[in-house]
Design a protein around this motif. Structure first.
Motif, short mmCIF file in Angstrom:
data_model
loop_
_atom_site.label_atom_id
_atom_site.label_comp_id
_atom_site.label_asym_id
_atom_site.label_seq_id
_atom_site.Cartn_x
_atom_site.Cartn_y
_atom_site.Cartn_z
N GLN A 45 0.81 -1.21 0.00
CA GLN A 45 0.00 0.00 0.00
C GLN A 45 0.85 1.26 0.00
OE1 GLN A 45 -2.55 -0.44 3.40
NE2 GLN A 45 -3.64 -2.20 2.56
N VAL A 46 2.01 1.19 0.65
CA VAL A 46 2.92 2.34 0.67
C VAL A 46 3.40 2.67 -0.74
CG1 VAL A 46 5.21 3.10 1.42
CG2 VAL A 46 3.67 1.99 3.05
N ILE A 47 3.64 1.64 -1.54
CA ILE A 47 4.17 1.84 -2.89
C ILE A 47 3.08 2.22 -3.89
CG2 ILE A 47 5.33 0.65 -4.80
CD1 ILE A 47 6.71 -1.08 -2.62
N ALA A 48 1.89 1.67 -3.74
CA ALA A 48 0.80 1.97 -4.67
C ALA A 48 0.49 3.47 -4.64
CB ALA A 48 -0.44 1.16 -4.30
N PRO A 49 0.28 4.09 -5.82
CA PRO A 49 0.16 5.55 -5.88
C PRO A 49 -1.14 6.12 -5.33
CG PRO A 49 -0.23 4.59 -8.04
CD PRO A 49 0.22 3.48 -7.16
N ASP A 50 -2.22 5.37 -5.32
CA ASP A 50 -3.50 5.92 -4.90
C ASP A 50 -3.95 5.41 -3.54
OD1 ASP A 50 -3.81 3.35 -5.77
OD2 ASP A 50 -5.66 3.71 -6.89
N VAL A 51 -2.99 4.95 -2.74
CA VAL A 51 -3.29 4.45 -1.40
C VAL A 51 -2.37 5.14 -0.41
CG1 VAL A 51 -3.44 2.42 0.08
CG2 VAL A 51 -3.95 2.21 -2.36
N GLU A 52 -2.93 5.58 0.70
CA GLU A 52 -2.11 6.19 1.75
C GLU A 52 -1.89 5.19 2.87
OE1 GLU A 52 -3.64 9.86 3.14
OE2 GLU A 52 -3.66 10.81 1.16
N ALA A 53 -0.64 4.97 3.20
CA ALA A 53 -0.31 4.01 4.25
C ALA A 53 0.99 4.40 4.93
CB ALA A 53 -0.20 2.60 3.67
N THR A 54 1.08 4.07 6.20
CA THR A 54 2.30 4.34 6.97
C THR A 54 3.15 3.08 6.97
OG1 THR A 54 1.09 5.86 8.40
CG2 THR A 54 3.19 5.00 9.23
#
Length: 209
Positions: A45-54
């Motif tokens: 999720q961190v790498i995917a462009p349209d997802v915000e993740a810590t």
């Protein structure tokens, strides 16, 4: 006559119980494996462009990665297994540098807004609506691992890729092909890198095809 039947019934029940216990053990990942799976989902999720993740507090460790899918027969349902199995089959029998190149293409696609935002979807794209993006996925053969040592290497490279600790030597490539084939897009896309086995490309402007 009742005693033999009762003995047979008890034996059947015991076998069923043992089988259920074994299946439960296979279905339930070990604590190390579960830790890797949890971290991999967040890192994806961190790498995917349209997802915000810590990012997780710690990266996936080698031991955690190796604990995932040890038999190479798990369903392709998590980022680490999907990526490792793709490296194993797409670059089977090749040096680690070749597998690393394939891993970089997958991760570059994951980070690109025009590709799916999960590793499993990146790898299985096209299986329903056209030619597969990764040939091993639609070759009609079983996807289970047959060489344990090679799969361990694939999982280690997948671990590094998810941790963003794998240098991208493909020049940001989104496509690649074996030197033995010549897809039509290879005459149009700029070549970004090459290895002994593969050629890597990225369309002009970075747009996906």
């Amino acid at each position: 006559m009742r005693q033999p039947r009762m003995t047979a019934l008890l034996a059947t029940l015991m076998f069923a119980s043992l089988l259920a216990t074994a299946q439960a053990a296979v279905a339930s990942p070990s604590p190390k494996a579960q830790s890797a799976l949890d971290k991999a989902e967040v890192l994806e999720q961190v790498i995917a462009p349209d997802v915000e993740a810590t990012p997780p507090d710690a990266p996936i460790t080698p031991g955690e990665a190796q604990a995932v899918d040890p038999a190479g027969q798990a369903a392709l349902e998590d980022p680490l297994t999907c990526l490792a199995r793709a490296l194993y089959w797409e670059a089977k029998g090749t040096p680690e540098t070749e597998k690393a190149g394939v891993a970089s293409v997958v991760m570059n696609r994951l980070a690109h807004p025009e590709f799916p935002n999960t590793i499993c979807e990146v790898i299985t794209a096209g299986s329903e609506q056209g030619p597969c993006q990764f040939s091993w996925w639609c070759d009609g053969r079983a996807d289970d691992v047959v060489e344990e040592d090679a799969y361990e290497i694939a999982k280690e490279i997948a671990r590094q890729a998810l941790n963003q600790a794998l240098p991208d030597q493909t020049g940001g490539a989104l496509y690649f092909h074996d030197r033995s084939v010549q897809p039509d897009w290879a005459a149009v896309f700029p070549l970004t890198a090459e290895t002994d086995i593969f050629l890597f490309y990225r369309p002009s402007g970075g747009a996906a095809r």
